[in-house]
Design a protein around this motif. Structure first.
Motif, PDB file in Angstrom:
ATOM      1  N   ALA A   1       0.829  -1.206   0.000  1.00  0.00           N
ATOM      2  CA  ALA A   1       0.000   0.000   0.000  1.00  0.00           C
ATOM      3  C   ALA A   1       0.864   1.257   0.000  1.00  0.00           C
ATOM      4  N   MET A   2       1.912   1.258   0.787  1.00  0.00           N
ATOM      5  CA  MET A   2       2.785   2.430   0.864  1.00  0.00           C
ATOM      6  C   MET A   2       3.534   2.643  -0.455  1.00  0.00           C
ATOM      7  N   CYS A   3       4.031   1.575  -1.049  1.00  0.00           N
ATOM      8  CA  CYS A   3       4.741   1.701  -2.327  1.00  0.00           C
ATOM      9  C   CYS A   3       3.797   2.206  -3.413  1.00  0.00           C
ATOM     10  N   GLU A   4       2.573   1.729  -3.402  1.00  0.00           N
ATOM     11  CA  GLU A   4       1.578   2.192  -4.372  1.00  0.00           C
ATOM     12  C   GLU A   4       1.264   3.682  -4.170  1.00  0.00           C
ATOM     13  N   ALA A   5       1.394   4.152  -2.927  1.00  0.00           N
ATOM     14  CA  ALA A   5       1.111   5.549  -2.614  1.00  0.00           C
ATOM     15  C   ALA A   5       2.303   6.479  -2.881  1.00  0.00           C
ATOM     16  N   GLY A   6       3.420   5.897  -3.308  1.00  0.00           N
ATOM     17  CA  GLY A   6       4.549   6.744  -3.692  1.00  0.00           C
ATOM     18  C   GLY A   6       5.682   6.842  -2.700  1.00  0.00           C
ATOM     19  N   VAL A   7       5.783   5.883  -1.813  1.00  0.00           N
ATOM     20  CA  VAL A   7       6.905   5.880  -0.871  1.00  0.00           C
ATOM     21  C   VAL A   7       7.686   4.576  -0.994  1.00  0.00           C
TER      22      VAL A   7
ATOM     23  N   ASN B   1      11.401  10.609  -4.353  1.00  0.00           N
ATOM     24  CA  ASN B   1      11.744  11.961  -4.804  1.00  0.00           C
ATOM     25  C   ASN B   1      11.528  12.998  -3.701  1.00  0.00           C
ATOM     26  N   GLU B   2      11.901  12.642  -2.487  1.00  0.00           N
ATOM     27  CA  GLU B   2      11.776  13.535  -1.330  1.00  0.00           C
ATOM     28  C   GLU B   2      12.455  14.871  -1.635  1.00  0.00           C
ATOM     29  N   PRO B   3      11.707  15.980  -1.602  1.00  0.00           N
ATOM     30  CA  PRO B   3      12.305  17.260  -1.979  1.00  0.00           C
ATOM     31  C   PRO B   3      13.282  17.823  -0.948  1.00  0.00           C
ATOM     32  N   TYR B   4      13.228  17.341   0.306  1.00  0.00           N
ATOM     33  CA  TYR B   4      14.091  17.891   1.343  1.00  0.00           C
ATOM     34  C   TYR B   4      15.216  16.970   1.743  1.00  0.00           C
TER      35      TYR B   4
END
Length: 72
Positions: free
Chosen positions: A44-50, A64-67
């Protein structure tokens, strides 16, 4: 990070915040339920972009963490 059922009960994921092999996402001595629950969370987390890390089943970082890596 964990999963809570609709009745408010946390799903059994096994040891949390315990820095040994048991915290590994694929630890071999987990119960079948713990393995299933960890996989549900990770999928679920990977599907959500993490992205998860293998050594800590509860640890996720935004892709793609901007910070990440920048001094504030």
């Amino acid at each position: 990070m964990t999963i809570v059922a609709l009745d408010g009960e946390s799903m059994d994921m096994g040891a949390f915040d315990f820095f040994s092999d048991i915290s590994n996402s694929n630890y071999s001595r987990l119960t079948d339920e713990q393995k299933k629950n960890r996989k549900i969370l990770r999928d679920a987390m990977c599907e959500a972009g993490v992205d998860g890390i293998d050594s800590e089943w509860w640890h996720f970082t935004l892709k793609n963490e901007p910070y990440f890596g920048y001094a504030l």
